[in-house]
Motif scaffolding. Structure first.
Motif, PDB file in Angstrom:
ATOM      1  N   LEU A 152     -26.026  13.761 -24.745  1.00 15.58           N
ATOM      2  CA  LEU A 152     -26.174  14.926 -25.453  1.00 15.58           C
ATOM      3  C   LEU A 152     -25.692  16.096 -25.009  1.00 15.58           C
ATOM      4  CD1 LEU A 152     -29.317  14.079 -27.778  1.00 15.58           C
ATOM      5  CD2 LEU A 152     -26.972  13.953 -28.416  1.00 15.58           C
ATOM      6  N   GLN A 153     -25.007  16.914 -25.608  1.00 15.80           N
ATOM      7  CA  GLN A 153     -24.635  18.138 -25.207  1.00 15.80           C
ATOM      8  C   GLN A 153     -24.921  19.319 -26.040  1.00 15.80           C
ATOM      9  OE1 GLN A 153     -21.563  16.214 -25.546  1.00 15.80           O
ATOM     10  NE2 GLN A 153     -22.403  14.978 -23.977  1.00 15.80           N
ATOM     11  N   TRP A 154     -25.039  20.546 -25.676  1.00 15.05           N
ATOM     12  CA  TRP A 154     -25.261  21.620 -26.629  1.00 15.05           C
ATOM     13  C   TRP A 154     -24.330  22.805 -26.302  1.00 15.05           C
ATOM     14  CZ3 TRP A 154     -27.267  26.506 -25.500  1.00 15.05           C
ATOM     15  CH2 TRP A 154     -27.442  27.431 -26.577  1.00 15.05           C
ATOM     16  N   GLY A 155     -23.517  23.465 -26.978  1.00 18.66           N
ATOM     17  CA  GLY A 155     -22.778  24.646 -26.323  1.00 18.66           C
ATOM     18  C   GLY A 155     -22.709  25.595 -27.436  1.00 18.66           C
ATOM     19  N   ILE A 156     -22.365  26.947 -26.941  1.00 19.49           N
ATOM     20  CA  ILE A 156     -22.155  28.081 -27.766  1.00 19.49           C
ATOM     21  C   ILE A 156     -20.883  28.733 -27.193  1.00 19.49           C
ATOM     22  CG2 ILE A 156     -24.442  28.542 -28.460  1.00 19.49           C
ATOM     23  CD1 ILE A 156     -24.530  30.730 -26.175  1.00 19.49           C
ATOM     24  N   GLY A 157     -19.918  29.415 -28.100  1.00 20.41           N
ATOM     25  CA  GLY A 157     -18.939  29.772 -27.618  1.00 20.41           C
ATOM     26  C   GLY A 157     -18.069  30.613 -28.782  1.00 20.41           C
ATOM     27  N   SER A 158     -16.951  31.387 -28.525  1.00 25.98           N
ATOM     28  CA  SER A 158     -16.280  32.235 -29.375  1.00 25.98           C
ATOM     29  C   SER A 158     -14.702  32.188 -29.016  1.00 25.98           C
ATOM     30  CB  SER A 158     -16.701  33.795 -28.891  1.00 25.98           C
ATOM     31  OG  SER A 158     -15.959  34.633 -29.484  1.00 25.98           O
ATOM     32  N   SER A 159     -14.082  32.498 -29.985  1.00 22.31           N
ATOM     33  CA  SER A 159     -12.532  32.352 -29.858  1.00 22.31           C
ATOM     34  C   SER A 159     -11.985  33.255 -31.144  1.00 22.31           C
ATOM     35  CB  SER A 159     -12.103  30.841 -30.624  1.00 22.31           C
ATOM     36  OG  SER A 159     -12.479  30.482 -31.663  1.00 22.31           O
ATOM     37  N   LYS A 160     -10.851  33.894 -30.901  1.00 23.57           N
ATOM     38  CA  LYS A 160      -9.907  34.491 -31.882  1.00 23.57           C
ATOM     39  C   LYS A 160      -9.115  33.613 -32.599  1.00 23.57           C
ATOM     40  CE  LYS A 160      -8.501  38.631 -33.486  1.00 23.57           C
ATOM     41  NZ  LYS A 160      -7.287  38.006 -34.528  1.00 23.57           N
ATOM     42  N   ASN A 161      -8.969  33.631 -34.007  1.00 21.63           N
ATOM     43  CA  ASN A 161      -8.117  32.684 -34.621  1.00 21.63           C
ATOM     44  C   ASN A 161      -7.147  33.644 -35.652  1.00 21.63           C
ATOM     45  OD1 ASN A 161      -7.885  29.709 -35.820  1.00 21.63           O
ATOM     46  ND2 ASN A 161      -7.944  30.953 -37.595  1.00 21.63           N
TER      47      ASN A 161
END
Length: 289
Positions: free
Chosen positions: A211-220
């Protein structure tokens, strides 16, 4: 209710993007993925609402061509549904209700020695509504960069991408990296760079080996050719959280919850209009063989 966003399409490659630029493997590898994405309805500032939903089917392969050369190929098809409600910007007539997107690239990488490699990836895409022309929706471009690999699997790199996106030329700087900070924490790119934007950034934590958990951001940025040569463009920033489950060594399930900020909508005939921030979700199933 029809709803969607390219969150699904852009995030569909989130778990495979690192493979594209990671240290080369000795055997061919293949993967397929299926992603379902939904976005909540959001208000358009000058009147009306927009909700979206999508399906994405993707396939990927990696091959060793020579001791220092490798090739990877990515192919995908996306089914997009846009649910307009009283779109006053378009005199109560929606520019389109459904669209398809076909996309693919070939990535060539060459090992230079001392941990360095270079890569180039010609890219092609068609994104058009049902009543528009596939040929007129052609987009093309190329990505290129240089990377530094380390024995522990970490890497970083820089490059750029040129895209002619349905007649609109764009240049994107690329920052590519994967850094295992500790046994539990990793910082890296969650996305494959493409016409929608760069590779983004994600901080991931291993809850358990599976199991993994992540947070992130991107421009679309998403562009679709509608009827009468009209190009509809939606641009936004996204924050997202991911929960990943490696069901087996070959099968993985990923759930994404995203939040789109400062979205704006425009086409060639109307001025850009703002939209309210809104919530997205995506579910991806991937199989490697």
């Amino acid at each position: 209710m029809k709803q969607t966003g390219k969150l699904a399409a852009a995030l569909a490659l989130a778990m495979t993007a690192s493979v594209a630029v990671a240290a080369p493997q000795t055997e061919p590898t293949y993967s397929v993925s299926l992603t379902r994405g939904i976005s909540a309805d959001t208000d358009i500032d000058n009147g009306g609402q927009l909700g979206r939903q999508s399906w994405q089917l993707g396939a990927r392969g990696n091959w060793k061509l020579a001791p220092s050369w490798r090739l990877s190929a990515n192919l995908g098809v996306d089914w997009l549904d846009w649910d307009w409600k009283m779109p006053q910007q378009y005199n109560q007539q929606a520019p389109f209700d459904s669209a398809r997107r076909y996309h693919g690239n070939l990535m060539f990488s060459h090992q230079l020695g001392n941990g360095w490699s270079v890569m180039a990836a010609p890219t092609l895409q068609f994104a058009y509504a049902n009543d528009a022309s596939l040929a007129d929706s052609k987009s093309y471009g190329v990505m290129a960069g240089a990377m530094r690999h380390y024995a522990n699997g970490n890497y970083w790199g820089v490059g750029g991408a040129y895209f002619n996106d349905i007649g609109k030329a764009r240049f994107l700087p690329l920052v590519l990296f994967n850094w295992q900070i500790s046994d539990k924490w990793r910082l890296g790119n969650p996305l494959m760079p493409d016409f929608s934007g760069g590779a983004g950034i994600e901080l991931a934590y291993s809850l358990t080996p599976a199991l993994q958990w992540g947070i992130g951001s991107s421009k679309n940025t998403e562009r679709v050719l509608a009827h009468d040569q009209q190009v509809v463009e939606l641009s936004e920033w996204r924050l997202f959280s991911r929960v990943g489950w490696n069901i087996t060594s070959a099968t993985a399930l990923n759930f994404y919850l995203g939040y789109s900020m400062s979205p704006d909508l425009k086409d060639g005939e109307h001025a850009a209009v703002d939209m309210d921030n809104y919530v997205n979700g995506a579910l991806q199933l991937r199989y490697r063989f």
